[in-house]
Each structure stands twice: as structure tokens, then as C-alpha cells.
Design a protein around this motif. Structure first.
Motif, PDB file in Angstrom:
ATOM      1  N   MET A   1      40.441  39.392  43.687  1.00 43.47           N
ATOM      2  CA  MET A   1      40.751  40.668  42.779  1.00 43.47           C
ATOM      3  C   MET A   1      42.271  41.017  43.312  1.00 43.47           C
ATOM      4  O   MET A   1      43.001  41.857  42.556  1.00 43.47           O
ATOM      5  CB  MET A   1      39.885  41.555  42.561  1.00 43.47           C
ATOM      6  CG  MET A   1      38.529  41.150  41.988  1.00 43.47           C
ATOM      7  SD  MET A   1      38.899  40.775  40.298  1.00 43.47           S
ATOM      8  CE  MET A   1      39.117  42.370  39.611  1.00 43.47           C
ATOM      9  N   LYS A   2      42.423  40.850  44.647  1.00 45.99           N
ATOM     10  CA  LYS A   2      43.494  41.848  45.421  1.00 45.99           C
ATOM     11  C   LYS A   2      44.751  41.062  44.842  1.00 45.99           C
ATOM     12  O   LYS A   2      45.964  41.657  44.856  1.00 45.99           O
ATOM     13  CB  LYS A   2      43.364  41.528  46.687  1.00 45.99           C
ATOM     14  CG  LYS A   2      42.321  42.341  47.424  1.00 45.99           C
ATOM     15  CD  LYS A   2      42.510  42.111  48.752  1.00 45.99           C
ATOM     16  CE  LYS A   2      41.324  43.132  49.615  1.00 45.99           C
ATOM     17  NZ  LYS A   2      41.242  42.939  51.004  1.00 45.99           N
ATOM     18  N   MET A   4      45.306  40.043  41.596  1.00 41.84           N
ATOM     19  CA  MET A   4      45.632  40.381  40.157  1.00 41.84           C
ATOM     20  C   MET A   4      46.898  40.855  39.845  1.00 41.84           C
ATOM     21  O   MET A   4      47.589  40.301  38.964  1.00 41.84           O
ATOM     22  CB  MET A   4      44.754  41.176  39.569  1.00 41.84           C
ATOM     23  CG  MET A   4      44.621  41.379  38.143  1.00 41.84           C
ATOM     24  SD  MET A   4      43.240  42.539  37.505  1.00 41.84           S
ATOM     25  CE  MET A   4      41.766  41.510  38.139  1.00 41.84           C
ATOM     26  N   MET A  16      40.304  40.029  32.654  1.00 41.18           N
ATOM     27  CA  MET A  16      39.508  41.003  33.049  1.00 41.18           C
ATOM     28  C   MET A  16      38.353  41.197  31.772  1.00 41.18           C
ATOM     29  O   MET A  16      37.173  41.289  31.889  1.00 41.18           O
ATOM     30  CB  MET A  16      40.067  42.190  33.254  1.00 41.18           C
ATOM     31  CG  MET A  16      40.710  42.377  34.587  1.00 41.18           C
ATOM     32  SD  MET A  16      39.519  42.171  35.917  1.00 41.18           S
ATOM     33  CE  MET A  16      38.087  43.437  35.488  1.00 41.18           C
ATOM     34  N   CYS A  20      34.303  40.791  31.361  1.00 45.42           N
ATOM     35  CA  CYS A  20      33.608  41.937  30.950  1.00 45.42           C
ATOM     36  C   CYS A  20      32.499  41.614  29.813  1.00 45.42           C
ATOM     37  O   CYS A  20      31.521  42.224  29.520  1.00 45.42           O
ATOM     38  CB  CYS A  20      34.237  43.108  30.543  1.00 45.42           C
ATOM     39  SG  CYS A  20      35.025  43.997  31.994  1.00 45.42           S
ATOM     40  N   GLY A  26      30.744  40.857  35.419  1.00 46.20           N
ATOM     41  CA  GLY A  26      31.093  41.835  34.499  1.00 46.20           C
ATOM     42  C   GLY A  26      30.132  42.126  33.464  1.00 46.20           C
ATOM     43  O   GLY A  26      29.988  43.285  32.819  1.00 46.20           O
ATOM     44  N   ILE A 348      43.079  47.198  32.424  1.00 50.01           N
ATOM     45  CA  ILE A 348      42.682  46.336  33.569  1.00 50.01           C
ATOM     46  C   ILE A 348      41.689  47.374  34.506  1.00 50.01           C
ATOM     47  O   ILE A 348      40.483  46.963  34.773  1.00 50.01           O
ATOM     48  CB  ILE A 348      43.707  45.894  34.420  1.00 50.01           C
ATOM     49  CG1 ILE A 348      44.487  44.629  33.784  1.00 50.01           C
ATOM     50  CG2 ILE A 348      43.219  45.423  35.816  1.00 50.01           C
ATOM     51  CD1 ILE A 348      45.626  44.285  34.550  1.00 50.01           C
ATOM     52  N   ARG A 349      42.132  48.500  34.613  1.00 51.13           N
ATOM     53  CA  ARG A 349      41.385  49.459  35.605  1.00 51.13           C
ATOM     54  C   ARG A 349      40.078  49.898  34.833  1.00 51.13           C
ATOM     55  O   ARG A 349      39.003  49.918  35.461  1.00 51.13           O
ATOM     56  CB  ARG A 349      42.156  50.675  35.939  1.00 51.13           C
ATOM     57  CG  ARG A 349      43.483  50.269  36.590  1.00 51.13           C
ATOM     58  CD  ARG A 349      43.031  49.466  38.055  1.00 51.13           C
ATOM     59  NE  ARG A 349      44.241  49.227  38.845  1.00 51.13           N
ATOM     60  CZ  ARG A 349      44.785  48.119  39.081  1.00 51.13           C
ATOM     61  NH1 ARG A 349      43.945  46.977  38.630  1.00 51.13           N
ATOM     62  NH2 ARG A 349      45.519  47.691  39.954  1.00 51.13           N
ATOM     63  N   GLN A 352      37.563  46.929  34.861  1.00 45.17           N
ATOM     64  CA  GLN A 352      36.892  46.866  36.264  1.00 45.17           C
ATOM     65  C   GLN A 352      35.771  47.740  36.422  1.00 45.17           C
ATOM     66  O   GLN A 352      34.915  47.585  36.986  1.00 45.17           O
ATOM     67  CB  GLN A 352      38.270  47.182  37.233  1.00 45.17           C
ATOM     68  CG  GLN A 352      39.164  45.992  37.547  1.00 45.17           C
ATOM     69  CD  GLN A 352      40.386  46.449  38.288  1.00 45.17           C
ATOM     70  OE1 GLN A 352      40.879  47.470  38.300  1.00 45.17           O
ATOM     71  NE2 GLN A 352      40.773  45.240  39.287  1.00 45.17           N
ATOM     72  N   ARG A 353      36.135  49.035  35.820  1.00 47.10           N
ATOM     73  CA  ARG A 353      34.963  49.907  35.596  1.00 47.10           C
ATOM     74  C   ARG A 353      34.036  49.785  34.756  1.00 47.10           C
ATOM     75  O   ARG A 353      32.963  50.442  34.940  1.00 47.10           O
ATOM     76  CB  ARG A 353      35.624  51.457  35.563  1.00 47.10           C
ATOM     77  CG  ARG A 353      34.712  52.664  35.621  1.00 47.10           C
ATOM     78  CD  ARG A 353      34.138  52.705  36.972  1.00 47.10           C
ATOM     79  NE  ARG A 353      35.271  53.482  37.870  1.00 47.10           N
ATOM     80  CZ  ARG A 353      35.460  54.652  38.203  1.00 47.10           C
ATOM     81  NH1 ARG A 353      34.935  55.492  37.188  1.00 47.10           N
ATOM     82  NH2 ARG A 353      36.460  55.211  38.844  1.00 47.10           N
TER      83      ARG A 353
END
Length: 356
Positions: A1-2, A4, A16, A20, A26, A348-349, A352-353
Motif C-alpha cells: 500500500m505504501k 500506491m 482499491m 472493496c 476489503g 482512494i482514501r 481504504q476507510r
């Protein structure tokens, strides 16, 4: 993930969203469902507050980007489409233009049922921002601050946010522009530059604290379940800042980082709050444009010898050549492609959440 952010963001979004909705870790987070997008902020989120029927419309303008092309949507409009909710419409429209710009004037009107409150020139709490008539600007932008924008929404929503709202907040840059102008005026009048710079940075910390308080006390405390707060991008590397020289850039960078750091700290953490790292990603875009399929991160797509602002920029007023992958429309605002990158970053964020 770092790694991305080293991929083109369109690819990262696809990965992403697949994660999900298509198996794997996800799936442990439920996919959110939204009723509407409610947006607060400044010109970066303004969907058409100043899209008047006068000269702005005649020039093909209305948003602070390249208007009227094949896809001139800004980031909140793109995000709304991805969420499957109605396209945001501006709650307040009109301009109080005068003098040489009187042809831009249109009666200021509010629109019940519209939930895009962001306005070009808006500050966090102060009602007079860049473009306002009280600063002697003939454009006469209304620059309704974020604190009033939120109050406007609460007044038409029963003093509560709906449980299925997605709320976006992006502000602070106009406080920076005002502080920068004050600094320049003070130093130009013979004032102490060090003292003036300290005053400007301190004012940005105050604005960030005020914004955090607004989010916590008037958005989260009023029932919002998913709130996205976007950091101020790296204004110090915009054409506007670069054109003022390295000393001004250093001051602007200090103001931006102070604002963003103070905002994050003051907001704290909440499972209903997502702070998007737009500053760091914007720096990465500027340092590695090819990774984001950007063709130019230093020049403006709009011909600023023809138009003074992207508000009235259209395909007819672009610089020659292919500007479709430029980052900047004018000296501070992004092109539609730049907006697409911001929308993708937020997506994306959110993914991720587990919010998307």
C-alpha cells in the motif's frame, strides 16, 4: 500500500475499488450508501456560485478551472458521480460587481435544495475574502465564509446532517492569500519582515483551529456520519508563489504546513472523520509528474494575458498546444485533469476507510 501513490491514480482507484467490492480484506468493511453530497469550502469546491447569466456565462466560465470543455467537472462533481448521488448545485449564486466589471453583476440568490455551499474567495470565518467588494475588487464576489456556509445548511436541514450525507470540507487557502497580502503591505510600508511573517503564520494556525472547531461542533456534533476534510495543497509551488520568489515561497510553505498540521492535531481522530493528505500527494505530483500522467506542472493552461482568472477561462482562451494534462488552469487553480486527480485521491482514501 505504501507504493500506491507511485501509480497513476486512476489505476490505484480501480485497485482499491476492486478490493472493496471484489473479495479479500476489503469486503470486511461494508460499502457505504449515500443520499447526497454536502460540500463546504472555497474556489476549489465551488460548482458555480459566480456562474452569472451576464459576462461570466458569455465567456464560457463559471468555475475556477478550464470551463466548457468535454469534461470541466471539478472534484466534488466527479466524486458525486462516483457516489451515485445528484450532481451538486450551488446554494448561493450571484455577484455584486461594479465599475468596469458591472456586466458580471447578478442579484445574489439562495437555492433551497442545493447543498454545494463552497464559494470562491471564502475564508474560514472572516466574511471578506479575495474578490470581495470591501477590498475594492470590482468583481464583487460574496465570499461567504465556511462558518456561515455550515450555518446555512443547518438552517435548511433542521439543524442536523442526514445520516447518509457525505460531507466534504476544504478551506484555508484564502486565509493564506489575505495574510500574504497583509505581509506584503506591511513590509512594503517599512514594517519588520520577521514580525510580519510570524503574524501571518500565527493567523494561519488560528484559522486552522477555527476550522477544526467548526467541523467538530457544527458538523460532527450535528449528526454527520462521514466527513471528509481535505488538506490545503502545496500553494508554495503554484505559479503565483513561484512568481514571487524564493522568500515568498518559504513563507507560503510555512503558512500551509502550519495550517495543515494544526488542523490535523485540532481535529483529532474519529471513525466519522477522514482527513485527506492532499498536501503530501500534491508535492508528489509536482516532484514526479509522469507518475500522474501530468504533462506540465509549472505553466498555466489559461492564457493569462487574455483572462485574469480561470473563472472566465474556456477552450477559447487557452494557451497554444495541448494543455489537457496541465496541473494548473491559472496561477493557483487546477485544470479539470488536476481536479480528477484530487477526486481520485479522495476516492482512494474513502475506499481504504471502507466508505466507498
Amino acid at each position: 500500500m505504501k507504493q500506491m501513490r507511485r501509480w497513476p491514480l486512476a489505476v490505484a482507484v480501480g485497485l482499491m475499488l476492486s478490493a472493496c467490492g471484489g473479495g479479500g480484506d476489503g469486503d470486511q468493511a461494508p460499502r457505504a450508501s449515500y443520499g447526497k453530497l454536502v460540500s463546504f469550502g472555497d474556489s476549489l469546491s465551488d460548482v458555480g456560485s459566480y456562474a452569472t447569466t451576464g459576462l461570466v456565462a458569455a465567456t464560457g466560465g463559471g468555475k475556477f478551472t478550464v470551463n466548457g470543455g468535454s469534461d470541466s467537472r471539478i472534484w466534488v462533481q466527479r466524486l458525486a458521480a462516483q457516489l451515485g448521488v445528484d450532481t451538486p448545485c450551488a446554494y448561493r449564486t450571484g455577484l455584486e460587481s461594479s465599475g468596469s466589471l458591472a456586466g458580471f453583476a447578478q442579484t445574489v440568490t439562495t437555492h433551497t435544495g442545493c447543498h454545494a455551499y463552497a464559494q470562491g474567495g471564502a475564508r474560514v470565518t472572516h466574511p471578506v475574502g479575495p474578490g470581495h467588494k470591501l477590498l475594492g475588487d470590482a468583481m464583487g464576489a460574496t465570499t461567504v465564509p465556511l462558518v456561515t456556509q455550515v450555518a446555512d445548511h443547518l438552517s435548511q436541514s433542521g439543524d442536523r446532517f442526514a445520516a447518509d450525507d457525505l460531507v466534504t470540507v476544504l478551506g484555508g487557502a484564502n486565509d493564506l492569500f489575505i495574510q500574504l497580502a497583509t505581509f506584503s503591505a506591511t513590509v512594503g510600508a517599512g514594517g519588520n519582515a520577521t514580525v510580519a511573517a510570524t503574524t501571518a503564520v500565527t493567523a494561519m494556525a488560528t484559522a486552522a483551529t477555527e476550522l477544526a472547531t467548526l467541523v467538530k461542533d457544527q458538523i460532527l456534533a450535528k449528526g454527520a456520519q462521514r466527513v471528509v476534510v481535505v488538506e490545503v495543497p502545496d500553494v508554495s509551488q503554484t505559479p503565483m508563489a513561484v512568481g514571487q520568489g524564493s522568500s515568498a515561497q518559504a513563507l507560503i510553505l510555512n503558512m500551509v504546513t502550519t495550517f495543515n498540521t494544526t488542523l490535523r492535531t485540532a481535529l483529532g481522530s474519529s471513525d466519522r472523520l477522514l482527513v485527506v493528505d492532499a498536501f503530501a500527494v500534491n508535492q508528489d505530483q509536482l516532484a514526479h509528474p509522469d507518475q500522474y500522467q501530468l504533462s506540465n506542472v509549472s505553466d498555466t493552461a489559461c492564457n493569462l494575458s487574455v483572462v485574469s482568472s480561470s473563472l472566465v477561462c474556456s477552450p477559447a482562451t487557452l494557451n497554444t498546444g495541448d494543455t489537457s494534462r496541465y496541473l494548473f488552469a491559472d496561477a493557483v487553480h487546477p485544470t479539470p485533469y488536476g481536479h480528477s486527480l484530487l477526486a481520485q485521491l479522495v476516492a482512494i482514501r474513502m475506499a481504504q476507510r471502507g466508505w466507498l
